[in-house]
Enzyme design. Structure first.
Site, PDB file in Angstrom:
ATOM      1  N   LYS A 196    -134.407   8.150 -63.947  1.00  0.00           N
ATOM      2  CA  LYS A 196    -133.617   8.188 -65.179  1.00  0.00           C
ATOM      3  C   LYS A 196    -132.198   7.764 -64.854  1.00  0.00           C
ATOM      4  O   LYS A 196    -131.493   8.441 -64.109  1.00  0.00           O
ATOM      5  CB  LYS A 196    -133.632   9.599 -65.771  1.00  0.00           C
ATOM      6  CG  LYS A 196    -132.721   9.753 -66.979  1.00  0.00           C
ATOM      7  CD  LYS A 196    -132.921  11.077 -67.678  1.00  0.00           C
ATOM      8  CE  LYS A 196    -131.912  11.238 -68.806  1.00  0.00           C
ATOM      9  NZ  LYS A 196    -132.111  12.487 -69.565  1.00  0.00           N
ATOM     10  N   LYS A 249    -136.761   5.415 -67.241  1.00  0.00           N
ATOM     11  CA  LYS A 249    -135.931   5.482 -68.443  1.00  0.00           C
ATOM     12  C   LYS A 249    -134.559   4.919 -68.150  1.00  0.00           C
ATOM     13  O   LYS A 249    -133.990   5.286 -67.122  1.00  0.00           O
ATOM     14  CB  LYS A 249    -135.840   6.948 -68.873  1.00  0.00           C
ATOM     15  CG  LYS A 249    -134.986   7.221 -70.076  1.00  0.00           C
ATOM     16  CD  LYS A 249    -134.955   8.701 -70.354  1.00  0.00           C
ATOM     17  CE  LYS A 249    -133.953   8.954 -71.469  1.00  0.00           C
ATOM     18  NZ  LYS A 249    -133.421  10.274 -71.458  1.00  0.00           N
TER      19      LYS A 249
HETATM   20  C1  PBG Z   1    -131.758  15.086 -72.271  1.00  0.00           C
HETATM   21  C2  PBG Z   1    -132.264  13.774 -72.727  1.00  0.00           C
HETATM   22  C3  PBG Z   1    -131.537  12.650 -73.120  1.00  0.00           C
HETATM   23  C4  PBG Z   1    -132.468  11.710 -73.533  1.00  0.00           C
HETATM   24  C5  PBG Z   1    -133.718  12.274 -73.360  1.00  0.00           C
HETATM   25  N1  PBG Z   1    -133.570  13.547 -72.849  1.00  0.00           N
HETATM   26  C6  PBG Z   1    -130.081  12.428 -73.207  1.00  0.00           C
HETATM   27  C7  PBG Z   1    -129.301  12.206 -71.984  1.00  0.00           C
HETATM   28  O1  PBG Z   1    -129.793  12.306 -70.863  1.00  0.00           O
HETATM   29  O2  PBG Z   1    -128.099  12.012 -72.163  1.00  0.00           O
HETATM   30  C8  PBG Z   1    -132.137  10.352 -74.075  1.00  0.00           C
HETATM   31  C9  PBG Z   1    -133.112   9.830 -75.060  1.00  0.00           C
HETATM   32  C10 PBG Z   1    -132.636   8.688 -75.865  1.00  0.00           C
HETATM   33  O3  PBG Z   1    -131.542   8.120 -75.696  1.00  0.00           O
HETATM   34  O4  PBG Z   1    -133.421   8.296 -76.731  1.00  0.00           O
HETATM   35  N2  PBG Z   1    -131.132  15.064 -71.030  1.00  0.00           N
END
Ligand code: PBG
Length: 326
Positions: A196, A249
């Protein structure tokens, strides 16, 4: 192989039936998981301005939408929650009557065949907006694991099928696996947000979840967007710690990582087409600059072609509708 003029690539492109026969990558509603935002209240269905077509939903409305999507062939949803109140630890994240826990319970009752995944993180619930416990101005890794364990267990108790840690703390997959097993939730799987990246593409989500960090940013725990080899290490670690499914992601900005992950790991592989990817396509389509429907399907196909078995996407329902029309 004989070169041109014997070989002619266009031969197999002459008719729709031929193109259908030789298509390498398919897209079906069963490949898509729909992220939903649960809020407190009754009868709430409020559009998220940065994500047109997506809504904040009270649990009654959420179940209605989920059932509708299920009728279109969507097999699973992933839930995010907007708590009633935020505090330094994000306590609603593991409350038995927390918003996600209530949504899971109702979905279980009203849509027993629908897969229910839950995002396990604290940033929607903490008043500082970080994904963990802040100690001396930093997100404390090991103290956060303890809290994430509570979140995952509360989701499992409510009936979640898969928990999806998105916090990027080190060691959280093993920690959650052990906590789940200790409490007899051996059947609850872990979908790990493994690679991520710290991405600007999460912007609309953070508006929707009111979860932008109040100080600093997420770069001390989410990955640098320039790193591919590090992504492979993250994926390998989560696989070794017991993740059932690995995830990359965001999706379109990480097609190279998806491809390499597909080639290296035998685990099922997911990709998250995040809020910013959704917003880009929706915004350009609203202006009439692009064919939004075609771009939606092409982007999802590209993510599948790169190696994703399934895609978490805000387009899930729209794509399912569009695929049914074709
Ligand atoms: C929680 C989380 C996030 C997303 C999914 N889980 C936000 C982040 O990490 O800032 C992002 C999902 C999206 O942008 O659609 N940590």
């Amino acid at each position: 192989m004989a070169p041109f003029p014997e070989e002619r690539m266009r031969r197999l492109r002459r008719a729709p039936w031929l193109r259908d026969l030789v298509r390498e990558t398919t897209l079906s509603p069963a490949d898509l998981v729909w992220p939903l935002f649960a809020v407190h209240g009754q009868g709430v269905r409020q559009e998220i301005p940065q994500m047109p077509g997506q809504h904040h939903l009270s649990v009654d409305a959420l179940v209605k939408e989920a059932v509708e999507a299920q009728a279109l062939g969507i097999r699973a949803v992933i839930l995010f929650g907007i708590p009633a109140a935020k505090d330094p630890l994000g306590t609603e994240a593991w409350a038995d009557d927390g918003i996600v826990q209530r949504a899971v319970r109702l979905l279980r009752r009203e849509a027993p065949d629908l897969g229910v995944m839950t995002d396990v993180c604290l940033c929607e619930y903490t008043d500082h907006g970080h994904c963990g416990k802040v100690v001396d101005g930093e997100v404390d890794n090991d103290a956060t694991l303890e809290l994430l364990g509570r979140v995952a267990l509360s989701h499992a108790r409510a009936g979640a099928d898969l928990v999806a840690p998105s916090d990027m703390m080190d060691g959280r997959v093993r920690f959650l696996r052990e906590a789940l097993d200790r409490h007899d939730f051996q059947q609850v799987g872990i979908l790990a947000y493994s690679a991520k990246h710290a991405s600007s593409f999460y912007g609309p989500f953070r508006e929707a979840a009111h979860s932008s960090p109040r100080f600093g940013d997420r770069r001390t725990y989410q990955m640098d967007a320039g790193n591919r080899r590090e992504a492979m290490r993250e994926l390998a670690l989560d696989a070794g710690e017991g993740a059932d499914i690995l995830m990359v992601k965001p999706a379109l900005p990480c097609l190279d990582i998806l491809r390499e992950a597909r080639d290296r790991f035998e685990h099922p592989l997911a990709a998250y087409q995040v809020s910013g990817e959704y917003a880009l396509i929706r915004a350009a389509a609203e202006r009439g600059w692009v064919d939004g429907d075609a771009m939606m399907l092409e982007s999802l196909t590209a993510i599948r072609r790169a190696g994703a078995d399934f895609v978490l996407t805000y387009f899930a329902r729209d794509a399912a509708r569009s695929l049914a029309r074709r």
